[in-house]
Enzyme design. Sequence first.
Site, PDB file in Angstrom:
ATOM      1  N   LYS A   1       0.422 -16.481  -5.512  1.00 27.55           N
ATOM      2  CA  LYS A   1      -0.564 -16.762  -4.464  1.00 27.55           C
ATOM      3  C   LYS A   1      -0.377 -15.859  -3.254  1.00 27.55           C
ATOM      4  CE  LYS A   1      -1.848 -20.522  -6.708  1.00 27.55           C
ATOM      5  NZ  LYS A   1      -3.096 -21.109  -7.062  1.00 27.55           N
TER       6      LYS A   1
HETATM    7  C1  LIG Z   1       2.618 -21.024 -10.740  1.00 30.83           C
HETATM    8  C2  LIG Z   1       1.168 -21.116 -11.068  1.00 30.83           C
HETATM    9  N1  LIG Z   1       0.734 -20.602 -12.215  1.00 30.83           N
HETATM   10  C3  LIG Z   1      -0.556 -20.660 -12.567  1.00 30.83           C
HETATM   11  C4  LIG Z   1      -1.488 -21.269 -11.765  1.00 30.83           C
HETATM   12  C5  LIG Z   1      -2.910 -21.291 -12.211  1.00 30.83           C
HETATM   13  O1  LIG Z   1      -3.676 -20.353 -11.506  1.00 30.83           O
HETATM   14  P1  LIG Z   1      -5.230 -20.574 -11.306  1.00 30.83           P
HETATM   15  O2  LIG Z   1      -5.377 -21.854 -10.557  1.00 30.83           O
HETATM   16  O3  LIG Z   1      -5.678 -19.412 -10.514  1.00 30.83           O
HETATM   17  O4  LIG Z   1      -5.820 -20.665 -12.648  1.00 30.83           O
HETATM   18  C6  LIG Z   1      -1.078 -21.835 -10.552  1.00 30.83           C
HETATM   19  C7  LIG Z   1      -1.970 -22.522  -9.609  1.00 30.83           C
HETATM   20  O5  LIG Z   1      -3.113 -22.423  -9.517  1.00 30.83           O
HETATM   21  C8  LIG Z   1       0.278 -21.727 -10.184  1.00 30.83           C
HETATM   22  O6  LIG Z   1       0.693 -22.202  -9.012  1.00 30.83           O
HETATM   23  N1  LIG Z   2      -2.087 -24.231  -8.554  1.00 32.46           N
HETATM   24  C1  LIG Z   2      -2.660 -24.258  -7.260  1.00 32.46           C
HETATM   25  C2  LIG Z   2      -3.829 -25.177  -7.173  1.00 32.46           C
HETATM   26  C3  LIG Z   2      -4.806 -24.712  -6.142  1.00 32.46           C
HETATM   27  O1  LIG Z   2      -5.472 -23.623  -6.650  1.00 32.46           O
HETATM   28  P1  LIG Z   2      -6.232 -22.537  -5.824  1.00 32.46           P
HETATM   29  O2  LIG Z   2      -5.929 -21.278  -6.525  1.00 32.46           O
HETATM   30  O3  LIG Z   2      -7.655 -22.902  -5.859  1.00 32.46           O
HETATM   31  O4  LIG Z   2      -5.735 -22.519  -4.415  1.00 32.46           O
HETATM   32  C4  LIG Z   2      -1.552 -24.579  -6.276  1.00 32.46           C
HETATM   33  O5  LIG Z   2      -0.429 -24.295  -6.584  1.00 32.46           O
HETATM   34  O6  LIG Z   2      -1.790 -25.109  -5.225  1.00 32.46           O
END
Ligand SMILES: Cc1ncc(COP(=O)(O)O)c(C=O)c1O
Ligand SMILES: N[C@@H](CCOP(=O)(O)O)C(=O)O
Length: 540
Positions: free
Chosen positions: A124
């Site tokens: 992120k």
């Molecule tokens: C460690 C981790 N892997 C994968 C994901 C999945 O990613 P996305 O929500 O963009 O599909 C998340 C959270 O969203 C995450 O925090």
């Molecule tokens: N896995 C995410 C969930 C939120 O997803 P987002 O990509 O829409 O911000 C988290 O770890 O918070």
Amino acid sequence: MANGTTKARTESQVYLSTRGGDYDLSFEDVVLKGLAADGGLFLPHEIPVAADWLSWRDLSYPELALRIFSLYISTDEIPTEDLRGIIERSYSTFRADDVVPLVHLQDTNLYLLELFHGPSYSFKDCALQFLGNLFEYILARKNVGKEGKDRHHLTVVGATSGDTGSAAIHGLRGKKDVSVTILHPKGRVSPIQEAQMTTCTDANVYNLAVNGTFDDCQDIVKALFNDPETNAALHLGAVNSINFARILAQIVYYFYSYFSLARKNEAFKIGDKVRYVVPTGNFGDILAGYFATRMGLPVEKLVIATNENDILDRFWKTGRYEKQAAPASDAAGGLEVDGVKAHEGGVRETLSPAMDILVSSNFERLLWFLAHEFASTVGMDEEFTRRQAGQEVEAWLRDLKNKGGFGPVYMDVLNSARKTFESERVSDPQTLETIKDFYSKVGYVLDPHSAVGVTAALRSLDRTGPAVPHISLSTAHPAKFAGAVELALKDEATFNFEAEVLPEEFVGLDKLPKRVADIDNDWKAVREFVKAQVQKEIEG
Ligand SMILES: Cc1ncc(COP(=O)(O)O)c(C=O)c1O
Ligand SMILES: N[C@@H](CCOP(=O)(O)O)C(=O)O
């Protein structure tokens, strides 16, 4: 509906809502609004084809980001040198020189893209460092010459299943004219994730532990954005992937890793196709891969890897997008839908908690593209086609809200989804097995989310054979998920979590003072909390 004239901008630099209510918005509008007034998500009018992408191969990560962002942000909104400055500040905080290192783990054609070298140790950061600096830039520009209550204050409210929260806090802590309130599901994030968020005691950061699931937190955030009064009074800002800037920033590492692969693997030639495997929850990360593909990156398939919360996997298998399947559970709590296991009773707690998500927010954006492709076969003009796509998405989302699901979608729509994507569902036992296997064979410690991806990648490699390179996205550092990692490696005599995995920053984090408030699963209670905090901040 046209909201302004944007003559100098290309179609990829103006934005619309997936539900058809907004059209012709600027990038700044979209970044500040987060969610469209009709409840839809923002998309550029079209995805730009990057005709010159081959010339990007030797660019540094920030230079590449600048090229890609410039296709979506007009220079009349952010001049090139300003954008370059925002980007450089954002990626200078990463611990790895090349920001997102590509690691070859095995003797197979499988590579791991390590996306966790930013301040909060998850993928992120790649987007939220940028978004934090972007907010700061926009606010500074809006507030020139303004004092006190006249200053534009941005009230960020975000939902997290663990990673977005700490990355957003790291991106926004201490920044002027912005406050951030993060909602996490109480007791459903890992202890390190919880500590990363709640031990931040900067005056502009608030944490709320919600008595509910991640989906409840996400619904509360959307309810706040959909309440015109709250939105107007507080100037809400979004850090979740509903904010298009998040998706934009994530496109960069698809291109960057493709070029890294060409540097690492002599047999691989630029132009050859790659499979990307993406641990998926809210569908933001893999959607960025879809954008990269449409921009011209040679992608053979994007593989969605879900945990046992498998709404997406079920969609790709059945064409139905349903929060839960019909009753009649088996002994393991699973259900059978068209030969595909589902489950009842809402979200399931797994070893990859950041992906414990029932409804994937960004899937709406893909639905718009699928509906648009379908509508374009009628042969009407582009405006009509976009309107049709918006109406279709609106109808699907209404059924999701009112009936708990929609579909099956038309076969043409499903086939078009299957053209670009495949999906895999990975159980907790399979996740543990992969962590154990990779440690015992190559001494590499995977976090459980990355292990979901690697499990799916190995299955995909079985189908394609070793000739197709696979890049599996590693989305978090294993230290964030000590419970799952230690469970998987408990029989490994030589394994020592503290010595091999734990970064210094995490040592003693759980002993620091915390600031967090419990709150009911009630959007009005959250609204009152946020209002009171903002009031105090503006006055104080
Ligand atoms: C460690 C981790 N892997 C994968 C994901 C999945 O990613 P996305 O929500 O963009 O599909 C998340 C959270 O969203 C995450 O925090
Ligand atoms: N896995 C995410 C969930 C939120 O997803 P987002 O990509 O829409 O911000 C988290 O770890 O918070």
